[in-house]
Design a protein around this motif. Structure first.
Motif, PDB file in Angstrom:
ATOM      1  N   GLY A 223       1.036  -1.197   0.050  1.00  0.00           N
ATOM      2  CA  GLY A 223       0.095   0.042   0.119  1.00  0.00           C
ATOM      3  C   GLY A 223       0.812   1.267  -0.005  1.00  0.00           C
ATOM      4  N   GLY A 224       1.964   1.077   0.069  1.00  0.00           N
ATOM      5  CA  GLY A 224       3.097   2.297   0.356  1.00  0.00           C
ATOM      6  C   GLY A 224       4.473   1.913   0.233  1.00  0.00           C
ATOM      7  N   PHE A 225       5.276   2.897  -0.151  1.00  0.00           N
ATOM      8  CA  PHE A 225       6.778   2.475  -0.358  1.00  0.00           C
ATOM      9  C   PHE A 225       7.590   3.822   0.324  1.00  0.00           C
ATOM     10  CE2 PHE A 225      10.188   2.589  -3.770  1.00  0.00           C
ATOM     11  CZ  PHE A 225      11.170   1.982  -3.018  1.00  0.00           C
ATOM     12  N   LEU A 226       8.456   3.326   1.338  1.00  0.00           N
ATOM     13  CA  LEU A 226       9.380   4.301   1.836  1.00  0.00           C
ATOM     14  C   LEU A 226      10.528   4.097   1.004  1.00  0.00           C
ATOM     15  CD1 LEU A 226      10.546   6.004   4.045  1.00  0.00           C
ATOM     16  CD2 LEU A 226      11.243   3.797   5.473  1.00  0.00           C
ATOM     17  N   THR A 227      10.783   5.416   0.333  1.00  0.00           N
ATOM     18  CA  THR A 227      12.013   5.275  -0.715  1.00  0.00           C
ATOM     19  C   THR A 227      12.833   6.696  -0.341  1.00  0.00           C
ATOM     20  OG1 THR A 227      12.439   5.784  -2.979  1.00  0.00           O
ATOM     21  CG2 THR A 227      10.550   6.763  -1.892  1.00  0.00           C
ATOM     22  N   HIS A 228      14.199   6.447  -0.908  1.00  0.00           N
ATOM     23  CA  HIS A 228      15.328   7.128  -0.784  1.00  0.00           C
ATOM     24  C   HIS A 228      15.354   8.112  -1.936  1.00  0.00           C
ATOM     25  CE1 HIS A 228      16.911   4.467  -3.772  1.00  0.00           C
ATOM     26  NE2 HIS A 228      17.959   4.990  -3.860  1.00  0.00           N
ATOM     27  N   CYS A 229      14.062   7.999  -2.770  1.00  0.00           N
ATOM     28  CA  CYS A 229      13.837   8.904  -4.118  1.00  0.00           C
ATOM     29  C   CYS A 229      14.943   8.791  -5.066  1.00  0.00           C
ATOM     30  CB  CYS A 229      13.881  10.200  -3.503  1.00  0.00           C
ATOM     31  SG  CYS A 229      12.530  10.641  -2.367  1.00  0.00           S
ATOM     32  N   GLY A 230      15.392   7.460  -5.391  1.00  0.00           N
ATOM     33  CA  GLY A 230      15.955   7.257  -6.552  1.00  0.00           C
ATOM     34  C   GLY A 230      15.263   7.357  -7.828  1.00  0.00           C
ATOM     35  N   TRP A 231      15.735   7.815  -8.695  1.00  0.00           N
ATOM     36  CA  TRP A 231      14.822   8.076 -10.211  1.00  0.00           C
ATOM     37  C   TRP A 231      14.108   6.703 -10.644  1.00  0.00           C
ATOM     38  CZ3 TRP A 231      12.016  11.651 -11.378  1.00  0.00           C
ATOM     39  CH2 TRP A 231      11.680  11.875 -12.653  1.00  0.00           C
ATOM     40  N   VAL A 245       6.701   7.247   0.682  1.00  0.00           N
ATOM     41  CA  VAL A 245       7.099   8.190   1.633  1.00  0.00           C
ATOM     42  C   VAL A 245       8.566   8.536   1.324  1.00  0.00           C
ATOM     43  CG1 VAL A 245       7.555   8.244   4.116  1.00  0.00           C
ATOM     44  CG2 VAL A 245       5.411   7.119   3.366  1.00  0.00           C
ATOM     45  N   CYS A 246       8.921   9.669   1.241  1.00  0.00           N
ATOM     46  CA  CYS A 246      10.154  10.230   0.840  1.00  0.00           C
ATOM     47  C   CYS A 246      11.239  10.406   1.797  1.00  0.00           C
ATOM     48  CB  CYS A 246      10.071  11.294  -0.160  1.00  0.00           C
ATOM     49  SG  CYS A 246       9.103  11.019  -1.653  1.00  0.00           S
ATOM     50  N   PHE A 247      12.211  10.018   1.665  1.00  0.00           N
ATOM     51  CA  PHE A 247      13.220  10.326   2.553  1.00  0.00           C
ATOM     52  C   PHE A 247      14.878  10.359   1.841  1.00  0.00           C
ATOM     53  CE2 PHE A 247      16.569   8.940   6.034  1.00  0.00           C
ATOM     54  CZ  PHE A 247      16.343  10.191   7.017  1.00  0.00           C
ATOM     55  N   PRO A 248      15.267  11.542   1.092  1.00  0.00           N
ATOM     56  CA  PRO A 248      16.202  11.557   0.320  1.00  0.00           C
ATOM     57  C   PRO A 248      17.588  11.491   1.304  1.00  0.00           C
ATOM     58  CG  PRO A 248      15.178  13.660   0.425  1.00  0.00           C
ATOM     59  CD  PRO A 248      14.157  12.551   1.039  1.00  0.00           C
ATOM     60  N   GLN A 253      18.514  12.788  -5.448  1.00  0.00           N
ATOM     61  CA  GLN A 253      17.359  12.394  -4.587  1.00  0.00           C
ATOM     62  C   GLN A 253      16.746  13.553  -4.115  1.00  0.00           C
ATOM     63  OE1 GLN A 253      19.074   9.592  -1.651  1.00  0.00           O
ATOM     64  NE2 GLN A 253      19.718   8.380  -3.523  1.00  0.00           N
ATOM     65  N   PHE A 254      17.349  14.673  -3.648  1.00  0.00           N
ATOM     66  CA  PHE A 254      16.790  15.586  -3.165  1.00  0.00           C
ATOM     67  C   PHE A 254      15.721  16.401  -4.085  1.00  0.00           C
ATOM     68  CE2 PHE A 254      20.609  15.416  -0.520  1.00  0.00           C
ATOM     69  CZ  PHE A 254      20.131  15.359   0.644  1.00  0.00           C
ATOM     70  N   THR A 255      16.312  16.479  -5.389  1.00  0.00           N
ATOM     71  CA  THR A 255      15.450  17.157  -6.371  1.00  0.00           C
ATOM     72  C   THR A 255      14.300  16.236  -6.930  1.00  0.00           C
ATOM     73  OG1 THR A 255      17.524  18.131  -7.230  1.00  0.00           O
ATOM     74  CG2 THR A 255      15.608  18.217  -8.749  1.00  0.00           C
ATOM     75  N   ASN A 256      14.442  15.178  -6.823  1.00  0.00           N
ATOM     76  CA  ASN A 256      13.542  14.019  -7.100  1.00  0.00           C
ATOM     77  C   ASN A 256      12.037  14.199  -6.081  1.00  0.00           C
ATOM     78  OD1 ASN A 256      15.069  13.033  -9.118  1.00  0.00           O
ATOM     79  ND2 ASN A 256      15.828  11.289  -8.111  1.00  0.00           N
ATOM     80  N   ARG A 257      12.699  14.319  -4.902  1.00  0.00           N
ATOM     81  CA  ARG A 257      11.832  14.445  -3.853  1.00  0.00           C
ATOM     82  C   ARG A 257      10.922  15.689  -4.257  1.00  0.00           C
ATOM     83  NH1 ARG A 257       9.740  17.617  -0.590  1.00  0.00           N
ATOM     84  NH2 ARG A 257      10.939  19.044  -1.528  1.00  0.00           N
ATOM     85  N   TRP A 264       4.329  17.183  -8.379  1.00  0.00           N
ATOM     86  CA  TRP A 264       3.110  16.215  -8.790  1.00  0.00           C
ATOM     87  C   TRP A 264       2.383  15.770  -7.695  1.00  0.00           C
ATOM     88  CZ3 TRP A 264       7.870  13.004 -10.760  1.00  0.00           C
ATOM     89  CH2 TRP A 264       8.502  13.543 -11.944  1.00  0.00           C
ATOM     90  N   ARG A 265       2.563  15.831  -6.172  1.00  0.00           N
ATOM     91  CA  ARG A 265       1.860  15.567  -5.298  1.00  0.00           C
ATOM     92  C   ARG A 265       1.517  13.983  -5.270  1.00  0.00           C
ATOM     93  NH1 ARG A 265       0.875  20.191  -2.415  1.00  0.00           N
ATOM     94  NH2 ARG A 265       1.271  22.017  -3.572  1.00  0.00           N
ATOM     95  N   ILE A 266       2.455  13.084  -5.432  1.00  0.00           N
ATOM     96  CA  ILE A 266       2.099  11.850  -5.345  1.00  0.00           C
ATOM     97  C   ILE A 266       2.899  11.097  -4.112  1.00  0.00           C
ATOM     98  CG2 ILE A 266       1.773  11.530  -7.996  1.00  0.00           C
ATOM     99  CD1 ILE A 266       4.761  10.685  -8.092  1.00  0.00           C
ATOM    100  N   CYS A 267       3.383  11.930  -3.470  1.00  0.00           N
ATOM    101  CA  CYS A 267       4.219  11.460  -2.277  1.00  0.00           C
ATOM    102  C   CYS A 267       4.078  12.352  -1.018  1.00  0.00           C
ATOM    103  CB  CYS A 267       5.528  11.343  -2.501  1.00  0.00           C
ATOM    104  SG  CYS A 267       6.095  10.676  -4.117  1.00  0.00           S
ATOM    105  N   VAL A 268       4.372  11.740   0.054  1.00  0.00           N
ATOM    106  CA  VAL A 268       4.595  12.729   1.223  1.00  0.00           C
ATOM    107  C   VAL A 268       6.076  12.533   1.897  1.00  0.00           C
ATOM    108  CG1 VAL A 268       2.173  12.524   1.853  1.00  0.00           C
ATOM    109  CG2 VAL A 268       3.736  10.945   2.953  1.00  0.00           C
ATOM    110  N   ASN A 269       6.452  13.604   2.651  1.00  0.00           N
ATOM    111  CA  ASN A 269       7.927  13.413   3.164  1.00  0.00           C
ATOM    112  C   ASN A 269       7.879  12.788   4.430  1.00  0.00           C
ATOM    113  OD1 ASN A 269       9.173  15.546   1.404  1.00  0.00           O
ATOM    114  ND2 ASN A 269       7.889  17.129   2.585  1.00  0.00           N
ATOM    115  N   LEU A 270       8.912  11.941   4.798  1.00  0.00           N
ATOM    116  CA  LEU A 270       8.873  11.111   5.889  1.00  0.00           C
ATOM    117  C   LEU A 270       8.805  12.110   7.051  1.00  0.00           C
ATOM    118  CD1 LEU A 270       9.185   8.440   7.327  1.00  0.00           C
ATOM    119  CD2 LEU A 270      11.666   8.774   7.163  1.00  0.00           C
ATOM    120  N   CYS A 271       9.783  13.137   7.016  1.00  0.00           N
ATOM    121  CA  CYS A 271       9.525  14.356   7.992  1.00  0.00           C
ATOM    122  C   CYS A 271      10.349  15.631   7.265  1.00  0.00           C
ATOM    123  CB  CYS A 271      10.743  13.879   9.118  1.00  0.00           C
ATOM    124  SG  CYS A 271      12.448  13.468   8.621  1.00  0.00           S
ATOM    125  N   THR A 272      10.176  16.702   7.891  1.00  0.00           N
ATOM    126  CA  THR A 272      10.442  17.922   7.209  1.00  0.00           C
ATOM    127  C   THR A 272      11.582  18.537   7.967  1.00  0.00           C
ATOM    128  OG1 THR A 272       8.796  18.732   8.687  1.00  0.00           O
ATOM    129  CG2 THR A 272       8.273  18.352   6.364  1.00  0.00           C
TER     130      THR A 272
END
Length: 335
Positions: A223-231, A245-248, A253-257, A264-272
């Motif tokens: 149902g979800g994927f915790l990712t380092h935001c690799g392309w 859930v993004c954690f670059p 990875q920061f730009t991908n996040r 695109w609003r298809i993800c959320v940040n793990l933390c800010t």
């Protein structure tokens, strides 16, 4: 014209020996071969060993064996990277990784043998654009200074607005000569999980040394994927319609996040912030697991854009056909 019609180009593909580069190169090899090109895919012996182990390949097999049996003209070559197979490349990464992570020698080789050189970019176009206008970042005080500007960047052509924190990690470094961060790249430790972690989570989690990420993302139970935001990870998640859930951590990875979360609003940040608090993690994971979450709806729309681009009349297919046509013209000019 007749000569070009009968021309069958032979492309030698040499990816950087990292998973994030090998995957798109593999797809490119298959696509070009399906268009009638002859392909030679070059892999290092150490990379082949990892792939062979992961895919349980036999001694006479390679990652393209099935494609070769189907009639695609793909050749597979292995070369040494200068170290024995027993050498631990991860634990000793800081000893031999060069400052530039791209094959900058390819144009020199191509010029020497009078062949066409093509640079295949494996990251998003936004990152390439930022790299191309590095001089603007420097002249505006956003790169190469210990006291860099922190205001929003709005002067890069083709990029509407981007925060300094969303630039590639290299651009964020106060000392741009410091490219290799050994303590971030690899710790050298084999057991990186806390003592007792696997036992404590055995009834609700699973830790494996390797798996097919695409196969996991394709499973209906995910149902979800915790990712380092690799392309690659972002593209695969979109294709499988799995919110992230993004954690670059580093590089692009920061730009991908930024693209996936803010644009695109298809993800959320793990933390800010700098601290990762369990209540914030729980809240954000809960967001993407919700069936009514906005990111779940947006990822459906984003996949449709990908599917349209990949259709026979889509932009991706048209651009690939144009690329092959351009390469044939360049080859004829060389000869």
């Amino acid at each position: 014209m007749e000569l070009k019609e009968h021309l069958q180009p032979h492309a030698v593909l040499i990816p950087l020996p990292l998973q994030g580069h090998i995957n798109p190169f593999t797809h490119l090899a298959m696509k070009l071969a399906s268009k009638g090109l002859t392909i030679t895919f070059v892999s290092t012996e150490s990379t082949h060993q990892k792939i062979a182990t992961a895919q349980s390949l036999k001694d006479d097999e390679n990652p393209f064996s099935n494609a070769q049996e189907s009639g695609l003209d793909i050749h597979y070559a292995k070369i040494s990277d200068g170290f024995p197979l027993s050498f631990d490349r991860r634990a000793n990464a800081g000893q031999f990784v060069e400052a530039d992570s791209f094959h900058v020698w390819a144009p020199t080789i191509a010029k020497k043998y009078n062949i066409v050189n093509v640079s295949f970019w494996t990251e998003p176009a936004t990152v390439l654009t930022v790299y191309y206008y590095m001089d603007l970042l420097k002249s505006n005080g956003h790169f190469g200074y210990h006291d860099k500007c922190e205001d929003t960047i709005r002067y890069i052509p083709g990029v509407q607005a981007i925060e300094p924190a969303d630039l590639r990690s290299y651009c964020q470094d106060a000392d741009p000569s410091t490219v290799i961060r050994h303590n971030i790249l690899v710790s050298g430790e084999r057991n990186i999980l806390p003592l007792g972690f696997e036992e404590e989570t055995a009834d609700r989690g699973l830790v494996v040394p390797w798996c097919s990420q695409l196969a996991v993302l394709s499973h209906p139970a995910v149902g979800g994927f915790l990712t380092h935001c690799g392309w690659n990870s972002i593209l695969e998640s979109i294709w499988c319609k799995v919110p992230m859930v993004c954690f670059p951590i580093l590089t692009d990875q920061f730009t991908n996040r930024k693209l996936a979360v803010d644009d695109w609003r298809i993800c959320v940040n793990l933390c800010t912030g700098r601290l990762i608090r369990r209540e914030v993690v729980a809240e954000n994971i809960g967001k993407i697991m919700s069936k009514s979450d906005e990111s779940r709806k947006n990822i459906e729309k984003t996949k449709m854009i990908l599917q349209n681009a990949l259709s026979n009349e889509g932009s991706s297919e048209k651009n690939l056909n144009q690329f092959i046509e351009d390469m044939k013209n360049k080859i004829l000019q060389k000869n």
